[in-house]
Design an enzyme around this catalytic site. Structure first.
Site, PDB file in Angstrom:
ATOM      1  CB  CYS A 111      52.529  31.662  56.131  1.00 39.59           C
ATOM      2  SG  CYS A 111      51.641  33.125  55.552  1.00 39.59           S
ATOM      3  CG  ASP A 134      48.053  31.552  52.458  1.00 41.78           C
ATOM      4  OD1 ASP A 134      47.141  30.739  52.274  1.00 41.78           O
ATOM      5  OD2 ASP A 134      48.482  32.317  51.584  1.00 41.78           O
ATOM      6  CG  HIS A 166      53.314  29.875  51.797  1.00 37.62           C
ATOM      7  ND1 HIS A 166      52.440  30.315  50.840  1.00 37.62           N
ATOM      8  CD2 HIS A 166      53.292  30.805  52.770  1.00 37.62           C
ATOM      9  CE1 HIS A 166      51.910  31.466  51.214  1.00 37.62           C
ATOM     10  NE2 HIS A 166      52.399  31.795  52.387  1.00 37.62           N
ATOM     11  CB  CYS A 171      54.427  34.080  51.227  1.00 34.69           C
ATOM     12  SG  CYS A 171      53.938  34.682  52.845  1.00 34.69           S
TER      13      CYS A 171
HETATM   14 ZN   LIG Z   1      52.219  33.473  53.486  1.00 31.59          ZN
END
Ligand SMILES: [Zn+2]
Length: 505
Positions: free
Chosen positions: A166, A168, A234, A245
């Protein structure tokens, strides 16, 4: 920050305390979010932990973070003395000593005239720090020096490992820290929610197979190895409903299922597009962003992955922590085998290595972050927009918005701006955005297109967030990089002091 000597002494003290009894590593959860990983409460290092590597990675992380974190206190010190005699040399001395560079002279002249512009100076210092950190990385930083990895991967039956985490910022360290893999040997492309682009992946697969066929790189096309596509989703074990997430509503089951669906779609795409048994291998990994524990869903040879069956590194850690290194390695491999029904021997070998590598990271978080990160939420320092950012290998340093155009990443950018409104704007500080496009220098016209992309994205950003930009609360740095040449970044311009940035380098 503790010095090495202090840390060693405190480790020795802590090591004398009795660790808790180990637990078995087997876990069969009904759902992926149904089991909270056990807390690792010991402070002695695991027998398979690479202590020296941990020290080196920590030193690097501290160096980078402290450079960014020194900016605000340093500028506040400068602001406090702006009315004093001899301001200019005093200010430059303070900045040079704390940040390692000088401020543009015209800003100090403005400050003396009563116009100290914290927003401008903050953005300028952020960009300067970013550029120094990036240059340092590309000038030969080898975070994980593992020259055997490529041949190990081929021995396991894979010629390429392609990882989509991801986007992030809490997963930005997944390659170099969480999995301890050499970043040059692994393809990383992040997407919001790890929802990687299937067409782009098919393109990469085709390119990879073509290179094997034409040039025998990294091995010849007639060797029976496959392309391994990995998704990293995650979750947050401390606050699963809020800090998981965002792209999947903080729902771990959804994040895992979506990752799995995307993997199968990619596999299907390769199989349908190319005949003659063309296929890929799959791997699904879940990351607890609070502790860096991983759970690996091992795929069977036919690509089947059972979301309810995974091996959790924290269980393995606890079961093996009081063994010697050889025993620990053998139990670890046995546990991987327990969770790898139908998997190839090569897959078992690779997953064993990933779990082993992750044990070092669990000790890293235990030792240097008191078992669980203090910043379980967002604490990024800048937004990275565009394509590239190989140098970002640290957790929570950058919020990524990968894109060719602002339109295709509008949702990601809006989330980023919202996060930074909380982190920076509410404290009167601007949102620093590094717009960056990497290009392949040997492709005619590629550099020009990268430059045009940068400018187009910068204009679109300023238009979309015009109020912030007008108030000096959104600043951009435009940079490109010839990734084929492995060079450092080339700064094109900055919204802060265009002339100073261009003149300084
Ligand atoms: Zn995420």
């Amino acid at each position: 920050m503790l010095s090495n000597r202090h840390r060693t002494a405190s480790n020795a003290r802590r090591a004398r305390t009795r660790p808790p009894a180990p637990r078995r590593a087997t876990v069969h959860a009904d759902t992926v979010s149904g089991v909270r990983p056990p807390a690792i409460t010991t402070t002695q290092l695991h027998p398979l932990t690479d202590r020296e590597q941990n020290q080196r990675l920590y030193a690097y992380e501290q160096r980078v973070r402290s450079a960014f974190d020194a900016i605000v206190p340093t500028l506040k010190r400068v602001e406090a003395i702006q009315q004093k005699d001899g301001f200019e040399p005093m200010a430059q001395a303070i900045v040079q000593q704390s940040l390692g560079f000088e401020l543009p002279n015209e800003t100090l002249a403005e400050a003396m005239a009563g116009g100290f512009d914290m927003r401008k100076l903050f953005a300028w210092a952020m960009f300067e720090t970013y550029q120094r950190f990036s240059d340092d990385f590309f000038s030969g930083n080898n975070l994980i020096d593992d020259q055997t990895f490529q041949s190990f991967l081929i021995d396991c039956g894979f010629h390429t490992m392609d990882v989509s985490p991801c986007a992030d910022g809490r997963l930005a360290h997944v390659i170099s820290y969480v999995l301890r893999l050499p970043y040059r040997e692994v393809r990383r492309k992040s997407y919001a929610g790890a929802m990687f682009d299937i067409e782009n992946s098919v393109e990469k697969w085709t390119e990879t197979e073509f290179l094997r066929f034409r040039e025998g790189r990294p091995n010849h096309a007639d060797e029976a190895t496959r392309y391994l596509k990995t998704v990293v989703y995650h979750f947050s074990s401390s606050d699963p409903d809020h800090q998981g997430c965002a792209a999947h509503g903080s729902d771990t089951n959804k994040a895992a299922q979506a990752g799995l669906d995307r993997l199968h779609a990619f596999q299907q795409a390769v199989e349908n597009t190319f005949c003659c048994g063309a296929s890929i291998d799959l791997l699904l990994i879940g990351l607890d962003t609070d502790t860096d524990t991983i759970r690996v869903h091992v795929s069977a040879e036919d690509g089947t992955i059972d979301l309810r069956n995974y091996i959790d590194s924290s269980y393995v850690y606890l079961e093996t922590m009081n063994m010697n290194a050889a025993q620990a390695a053998s139990v670890l491999e046995a546990r991987v085998r327990d969770h790898s029904e139908g998997a190839t021997e090569g897959m078992i070998k690779l997953v064993s290595r990933l779990i082993t590598n992750n044990l070092s990271q669990l000790d890293y978080v235990n030792e240097f972050n008191n078992r669980r990160y203090a910043d379980i939420g967002h604490a990024e320092r800048f937004i990275g927009a565009g394509i590239g950012f190989e140098e970002i290998q640290l957790r929570n340093l950058t919020y990524f918005a990968y894109m060719n155009t602002v339109e295709e990443a509008t949702a990601d950018l809006d989330v980023g701006v919202k996060i930074f409104t909380g982190l920076n704007v509410t404290h009167g500080l601007p949102i620093p955005v590094v717009i960056r496009f990497d290009y392949h220098g040997h492709v005619p016209g590629a550099r020009d297109r990268a430059e045009a992309n940068c400018k187009r994205v910068a204009d679109a950003l300023r238009a979309r967030y015009s109020e912030l930009a007008q108030d000096g609360l959104l600043h951009t740095l435009l940079a490109i990089r010839d990734c084929a040449a492995g060079e450092t970044i080339e700064v094109l311009e900055s919204s802060v002091f265009a002339k100073s940035i261009a003149g300084a380098h």
